[in-house]
Design a protein around this motif. Structure first.
Motif, PDB file in Angstrom:
ATOM      1  N   MET A 490       1.122   2.639   0.554  1.00  0.00           N
ATOM      2  CA  MET A 490       1.302   1.928   1.816  1.00  0.00           C
ATOM      3  C   MET A 490       0.889   0.477   1.593  1.00  0.00           C
ATOM      4  SD  MET A 490      -0.745   2.554   5.386  1.00  0.00           S
ATOM      5  CE  MET A 490      -0.788   1.322   6.679  1.00  0.00           C
ATOM      6  N   ILE A 501       3.895  -2.924   7.816  1.00  0.00           N
ATOM      7  CA  ILE A 501       4.008  -2.468   6.423  1.00  0.00           C
ATOM      8  C   ILE A 501       5.314  -3.013   5.811  1.00  0.00           C
ATOM      9  CG2 ILE A 501       2.627  -0.396   6.686  1.00  0.00           C
ATOM     10  CD1 ILE A 501       6.443  -0.202   6.720  1.00  0.00           C
ATOM     11  N   PHE A 521       6.939   4.100   2.611  1.00  0.00           N
ATOM     12  CA  PHE A 521       7.818   3.755   3.736  1.00  0.00           C
ATOM     13  C   PHE A 521       9.166   3.243   3.229  1.00  0.00           C
ATOM     14  CE2 PHE A 521       3.535   3.628   5.347  1.00  0.00           C
ATOM     15  CZ  PHE A 521       3.640   4.217   6.601  1.00  0.00           C
ATOM     16  N   ILE A 535       1.602   6.786   9.798  1.00  0.00           N
ATOM     17  CA  ILE A 535       0.815   6.642   8.564  1.00  0.00           C
ATOM     18  C   ILE A 535       0.207   7.980   8.171  1.00  0.00           C
ATOM     19  CG2 ILE A 535      -1.193   5.540   7.510  1.00  0.00           C
ATOM     20  CD1 ILE A 535      -0.670   3.146   9.403  1.00  0.00           C
ATOM     21  N   PRO A 540      -0.279   8.445   2.546  1.00  0.00           N
ATOM     22  CA  PRO A 540      -0.145   7.764   1.246  1.00  0.00           C
ATOM     23  C   PRO A 540      -1.317   8.014   0.306  1.00  0.00           C
ATOM     24  CG  PRO A 540      -0.747   6.200   2.970  1.00  0.00           C
ATOM     25  CD  PRO A 540      -0.412   7.492   3.663  1.00  0.00           C
ATOM     26  N   VAL A 543      -3.563   2.778  -0.461  1.00  0.00           N
ATOM     27  CA  VAL A 543      -3.287   1.729   0.524  1.00  0.00           C
ATOM     28  C   VAL A 543      -3.598   0.384  -0.128  1.00  0.00           C
ATOM     29  CG1 VAL A 543      -3.953   0.682   2.717  1.00  0.00           C
ATOM     30  CG2 VAL A 543      -3.742   3.171   2.541  1.00  0.00           C
TER      31      VAL A 543
END
Length: 622
Positions: A490, A501, A521, A535, A540, A543
């Motif tokens: 992410m 994002i 994404f 999210i 994920p 990050v």
């Protein structure tokens, strides 16, 4: 990397760069006068009925005196040759006998056909005698590097006749070609090669004759800082290209201090990938020099064009000349181009007064060596540091001040698609000067931007070099992460009105992919605000916070603390968000850092993740 390891070996031996082809200029060298050729038979008949076999019998054996003043007899036409220096391999290519080379050093990079030649394991005295012998050569050609090991030359001579070809100055390259032409019974071809080489050198001298001499600092090595003295090949190249080596008063490859360089105040600084110094480091180290102030710090991707004493060196001279004197190779103006928004723009003359409306554009212009033409930048421009001395025209894109821009009387304005943030702003800009818009959305888009600005600013040669260097660095990173698992990532840039994002169709997506990750994404286009629920659903592995304005503590408590990245301690704030957010050549630094964060074990890197409490893993699990 193999070429870097090889460079270090040669540095320790007193040869400075790959292939050992830089050597001291010495106008009294015996090799300039000792290239005596004699045949032991009568002149070859020229009748059309003479067969090639008869010609060979009548031409060979021949006895020559090589560059080491050695007498060597060649009994028959060489058919199986081992070359122990890349420059010699190149000479044989120019003579049209590359197909006779059965072994080379393995460090050859040109022409492409060399990839099909068997490597004998090293340059000069570092080649394997066993490998050479196994190829059953009838001739071995080397340079002075065979003398690096005592007795090595004598061992070679037990395998086959050995000729030393070791030009020390530019004007000895034709001597080398002529000698090899004799050895291979290709004197006519040698004359053609020499004539073409001399013609190109003389043409360059003529072109540079009326150009002002540019003061050049050439970085041979970074730690310790080393340069080229006045009696080296590099000085020859700089001189013919219209420059003056600022360390012309030294010899060989001296170690110098940063203070000495600053005191001598070069107009141009030349780097190569092998020297171990980046453009960013050069801007910091040599701040205050004219080269840095005017943005004339260049990276030449293929230094072998500069230092191999073969006819190939003309390519290096041309590259150097185009960097030192771009006006001598001018793009023809008026110039009409299509910008990255598919707009047709005509530029009446070479731009001399440029306003940049995006920090990424400012950085790109400095990489292209045209920083001295910038008269206005946005208040957000902060790299290179010298931009602090350039007039600020207000904010980014459409938030710049039209009156301040007009007051600078620019002949070109360069912007990105942020000029569309206010209706009519672009039209107002166009009343001041021609406007070129760039809009990179990927790494390929950044290449396109560099190429376009190189054309517009008459810096096409430098644009090509910048792109080549970026591709080389990216290729290296890709090779390291190729076989690694790909964590989902992410890429977070803001928490204003949602979690912003990076989706696909962004250069950030390219950064993630090249660095060995997959975008969590990737199904979303562009930059978009998503919810906490989205999210959490995507969960994920990592990050990446590419903003100084996002508080990483949001992942310490609440719903976001439940995602895998937070639990595993893999929430990272990047060291310099601007490097990640600006689509300029500096993006390679972001790719490198991203790769280190995603695969720390591969890069032997210790990341600094967010630590919320004792029960959060403090270190990443590469």
């Amino acid at each position: 990397m193999k070429r870097m390891t090889f460079l270090v070996i040669l540095m320790l031996l007193g040869a400075v760069v790959a292939s050992g082809c830089i050597s001291s200029t010495n106008t009294s060298s015996p090799s300039t006068t000792s290239l005596q050729i004699s045949t032991t038979s009568k002149t070859t008949p020229t009748t059309s009925t003479t067969s090639s076999v008869q010609e060979q019998k009548q031409y060979y054996p021949i006895t020559i005196r090589d560059f080491a003043n050695r007498t060597v007899t060649i009994k028959s036409e060489p058919k199986r040759v081992v070359s122990l220096a890349p420059s010699i391999t190149e000479d044989l290519y120019y003579l049209g006998v590359l197909n006779r080379v059965v072994g080379d050093t393995g460090y050859e990079d040109w022409p492409p056909a060399v990839k099909n030649i068997t490597s004998v394991g090293g340059y000069g005295a570092y080649a394997s005698l066993e490998k050479i012998a196994s190829l059953k050569p009838d001739l071995i050609i080397a340079d002075n590097a065979v003398f690096y090991k005592k007795g090595y030359l004598q061992d070679l001579e037990k395998i086959a006749p050995v000729i030393i070809i070791a030009p020390k100055t530019l004007n000895q390259i034709p001597k080398a070609i002529e000698l090899l032409g004799k050895v291979f019974n290709r004197e006519d071809r040698a004359k053609e090669v020499v004539d073409e080489f001399n013609a190109k050198v003389n043409a360059m001298k003529e072109l540079m004759k009326n150009q002002p001499k540019v003061r050049v600092f050439y970085v041979v090595w970074n730690k310790p800082l080393m340069t080229a003295g006045g009696n080296t090949f590099i000085s020859d190249v700089i001189s013919i290209a219209g420059g003056i080596n600022i360390f012309n008063d030294t010899k060989n490859w001296p170690q110098v201090s940063v203070e000495e360089v600053i005191a001598r105040n070069p107009d141009v600084i030349i780097l190569t990938p092998h020297c171990g110094m980046t453009i960013e480091e050069a801007y910091k180290l040599f701040a205050g020099t004219k080269a840095v102030k005017e943005g004339h710090v260049y990276m030449i991707e293929n230094q072998n064009d500069l230092i191999h004493p073969s006819p190939r060196i003309i390519r290096g001279i041309e590259t150097m000349a185009k960097l030192l004197h771009p006006d001598a190779f001018k793009t023809k103006y008026p110039l009409t181009i299509k910008d990255m928004m598919n707009r047709t723009v005509t530029i009446p003359k070479e731009p001399q007064r440029i306003v940049s409306l995006a920090p990424s554009i400012t950085e790109t212009i400095f990489y292209l060596g045209a920083g001295d033409k910038l008269v206005g930048v946005t208040k957000w421009a902060d790299w290179p540091p010298v931009v602090k001395n350039i007039t600020k025209v207000g904010g980014y894109g459409a938030y710049a001040n039209l009156e301040e821009i007009a007051a600078l009387k620019p002949d070109l304005i360069i912007a990105d698609n942020a000029v569309f943030y206010k209706k009519g702003f672009l039209e107002s800009l166009e009343k001041i000067a021609p406007v070129v818009i760039v809009n990179p959305k990927s790494i390929e888009g950044i290449y396109q931007q560099i190429e376009l600005l190189g054309k517009v600013l008459n810096r096409e040669e430098q644009a090509a070099l910048v792109i080549a260097e970026m591709k080389a660095q990216i290729s290296y990173i890709e090779s390291l992460v190729a076989n690694q698992s790909r964590p989902s990532v992410m890429y977070l840039v803001s928490t204003y009105n949602g979690y912003w994002i990076a989706g696909n169709d962004t250069f950030a997506n390219s950064i993630i992919q090249i660095a060995g990750g997959k975008n969590a994404f990737a199904d979303i286009k562009g930059w978009k605000a998503v919810s906490e629920e989205e999210i959490i659903a995507r969960n994920p592995d990592v990050v990446i916070i590419a903003s100084a304005y996002v508080n990483p503590k949001i992942f310490c408590s609440g719903p976001l603390s439940t995602i895998k990245a937070a639990k595993d301690g893999r929430v990272y704030t990047v060291s310099d968000p601007n490097v990640f957010q600006r689509p300029s050549p500096r993006i390679v630094l972001a790719i490198r850092e991203m790769a280190e964060l995603l695969h720390p074990k591969v890069f032997k890197y210790q990341p600094q993740p967010l630590v919320c409490s004792a029960n959060v893993t403090a270190n990443a699990t590469g």
